[in-house]
Design an enzyme around this catalytic site. Structure first.
Site, PDB file in Angstrom:
ATOM      1  N   HIS A 153      14.930  -4.600 -16.968  1.00  0.00           N
ATOM      2  CA  HIS A 153      16.075  -3.862 -17.482  1.00  0.00           C
ATOM      3  C   HIS A 153      15.982  -2.411 -17.014  1.00  0.00           C
ATOM      4  O   HIS A 153      14.920  -1.780 -17.100  1.00  0.00           O
ATOM      5  CB  HIS A 153      16.085  -3.938 -19.008  1.00  0.00           C
ATOM      6  CG  HIS A 153      16.949  -2.913 -19.663  1.00  0.00           C
ATOM      7  ND1 HIS A 153      18.294  -2.783 -19.371  1.00  0.00           N
ATOM      8  CD2 HIS A 153      16.670  -1.954 -20.592  1.00  0.00           C
ATOM      9  CE1 HIS A 153      18.801  -1.803 -20.090  1.00  0.00           C
ATOM     10  NE2 HIS A 153      17.843  -1.281 -20.833  1.00  0.00           N
ATOM     11  N   HIS A 205      19.439   3.653  -9.682  1.00  0.00           N
ATOM     12  CA  HIS A 205      19.983   4.712  -8.837  1.00  0.00           C
ATOM     13  C   HIS A 205      21.452   4.468  -8.507  1.00  0.00           C
ATOM     14  O   HIS A 205      22.278   5.388  -8.564  1.00  0.00           O
ATOM     15  CB  HIS A 205      19.169   4.803  -7.537  1.00  0.00           C
ATOM     16  CG  HIS A 205      19.610   5.915  -6.620  1.00  0.00           C
ATOM     17  ND1 HIS A 205      20.544   5.727  -5.623  1.00  0.00           N
ATOM     18  CD2 HIS A 205      19.249   7.228  -6.565  1.00  0.00           C
ATOM     19  CE1 HIS A 205      20.735   6.869  -4.978  1.00  0.00           C
ATOM     20  NE2 HIS A 205      19.958   7.787  -5.536  1.00  0.00           N
ATOM     21  N   ASN A 217      22.113   2.761 -16.068  1.00  0.00           N
ATOM     22  CA  ASN A 217      21.773   1.809 -17.129  1.00  0.00           C
ATOM     23  C   ASN A 217      23.073   1.182 -17.623  1.00  0.00           C
ATOM     24  O   ASN A 217      23.826   1.806 -18.371  1.00  0.00           O
ATOM     25  CB  ASN A 217      21.047   2.525 -18.271  1.00  0.00           C
ATOM     26  CG  ASN A 217      20.665   1.584 -19.400  1.00  0.00           C
ATOM     27  OD1 ASN A 217      21.058   0.423 -19.426  1.00  0.00           O
ATOM     28  ND2 ASN A 217      19.890   2.085 -20.348  1.00  0.00           N
TER      29      ASN A 217
END
Length: 465
Positions: free
Chosen positions: A339, A368, A372
């Site tokens: 994750h 990147h 998230n």
């Protein structure tokens, strides 16, 4: 007489064989297969560049120089690049006053993009879906989002529906667990799992550092996944579920409070990330790995780790300064799908499992490129592995996710055929990994470090370069 003897001895035997066949047949229909998945790629007008990020921060009148410096440090060390996506209302300058419709429209855009594509590509009609599982943690509406999908796609009246909220970044594995249990009891089912997060109503506009940090990490995304236990579709499947383990530390107050949605002192709603979060994540990870390791690792590795740990515990020989014994998960796992909770999360799990940079590359690159994206981030990481043609038939993929509560969930998949189809990474995979992951925030805003808090101010006509 002989016929009677045959019947007396033969019928019980045939009945036992029938029961054995029934058990085997039932077992064959209990497997959980992934047919396909489709990750959402928002339109380019939703890309959050360095310059526009500065504009968004500047619009927040609750922030001063100290908050600017804190955000600069957080963003620079976050591992997030310039091509992540934010909700549309941020680009309209309404992050301080989002509407109910902003959240709904954000989800509709994701729903229609991913579900339309995955159903069309697999030539599956919405009426063929037997089970629908939707997990959007921070947007609850009436009727539910799952009902909204059923209405839009005109799904069957007898469809089994599960609408999950509040499970955080670990919701994907929880959804898979629900489907796994359904598949154990019902044959020939086709399921659609939809996973995302609604950021529109949850963009924090206060100045609490523990809450504004979420704005630096969370980004828009989503994924639709088709699953089945139909044996007739086994040859079409790409993944087969082997094991799944869930750990919940909600009874521990420190773990429970480490990741919470709440209001700050001014009444602004946001997501509080406590300083105890790394500790809570580590404890949950350790407990999860203790359960799943015996299920997925070869006996020789379990014995090796047990012997080494016993020797160190008994202090046989000099152990001063030596590192703690680490179990080698790569003996039973080919790829680890982490994750993308942040650079610190990836670094922490990598250190705990003694993973190489090659192992961590998919998670770092996903963080990147997409940030998230909450529960759906695992599928972007998997997509990176597929786009790089890493996934070969017979490989084992371990997914590990964390979520508020506090939870750590993991599952092991077996790759059923060589994978390398085009996906959400197709337009940029050749540029990854880049030569550097350093973002340009320091270059544009590094001058803030030299400013004096007593005299600092930003002119109204200042133009961010």
């Amino acid at each position: 007489m002989e016929l009677i003897s045959i019947l007396l001895y033969g019928l019980p035997l045939f009945f036992q064989l029938y029961l054995i066949w029934k058990i085997i047949d039932r077992k064959r229909h209990q497997y959980c297969y992934v047919l396909d998945y489709e990750c959402h790629k928002p339109t380019d007008d939703r890309k959050l560049s360095t310059r526009f990020s500065g504009e968004v921060i500047r619009r927040n009148k609750h922030l001063g120089l100290n908050e600017y410096k804190f955000l600069l440090k957080a963003i620079v060390s976050s591992g997030i690049g310039e091509q992540t996506y934010a909700p549309r209302m941020v680009f309209h300058g309404r992050e301080a006053c989002p509407t109910y419709e902003d959240g709904i429209e954000e989800m509709d855009e994701f729903f229609h993009d991913t579900i339309d594509k995955i159903l069309k590509r697999n030539k599956i009609s919405p009426s063929e879906i037997d089970v629908l599982v939707v997990n959007i943690s921070m947007l609850a509406c009436v009727p539910s989002l799952s009902s909204r999908l059923i209405n839009y796609y005109k799904m069957r009246e007898d469809i089994k529906v599960y609408n999950i909220t509040g499970m955080g970044c670990s919701a994907s594995v929880i959804s898979i667990n629900i489907l796994q249990n359904i598949f154990k009891n019902e044959k020939n089912k086709v399921a659609l799992m939809v996973t995302s997060e609604s950021l529109s109503p949850n963009w924090y506009t206060g100045n609490n550092r523990s809450m504004i940090l979420a704005n630096c990490l969370f980004r828009s995304g989503g994924c639709a996944v088709l699953l089945t236990n139909k044996l007739a579709w086994k040859d079409k499947a790409i993944l087969k579920l082997k094991q799944l383990v869930r750990v919940h530390h909600g009874a521990n107050d420190e773990a429970y409070d480490s990741c919470v949605q709440k209001e700050d002192d001014q009444g602004n709603i946001g997501f509080h990330l406590d300083k105890t979060l790394p500790k809570a994540a580590t404890r949950a990870l350790v407990d999860n790995l203790k359960q799943i390791a015996p299920l997925i690792l070869p006996v020789r590795e379990l014995l090796r780790f047990a012997i080494v740990s016993f020797v160190k515990k008994m202090n046989w020989g000099s152990t001063k300064g030596e590192p703690k014994p680490v179990i080698n998960f790569k003996t039973g796992v080919d790829h680890i799908c982490l994750h993308t909770g942040g650079k610190a999360v990836i670094d922490g799990v990598g250190a705990s499992l003694n993973l190489s940079e090659y192992d961590l590359e998919p998670a770092r690159m996903t963080l990147h490129r997409f940030g998230n994206t909450s529960a759906c981030s695992l599928w972007y990481v998997l997509g990176y592995m597929e786009a790089k043609k890493r996934l070969k038939r017979g490989d084992k993929v371990l997914m590990i996710s964390f979520g508020a509560g506090f939870k750590c969930n993991s599952c092991l998949w077996e790759v059923l055929r060589d994978l390398g189809d085009e996906n959400v990474w197709k337009d940029c995979i050749d540029t990854y990994p880049p030569n550097t992951l350093v973002n340009p925030f320091v270059e544009k805003f590094g001058w803030l470090h030299g400013e004096d808090p007593d005299t600092f101010y930003v002119p109204d006509d200042y133009v961010i370069p």
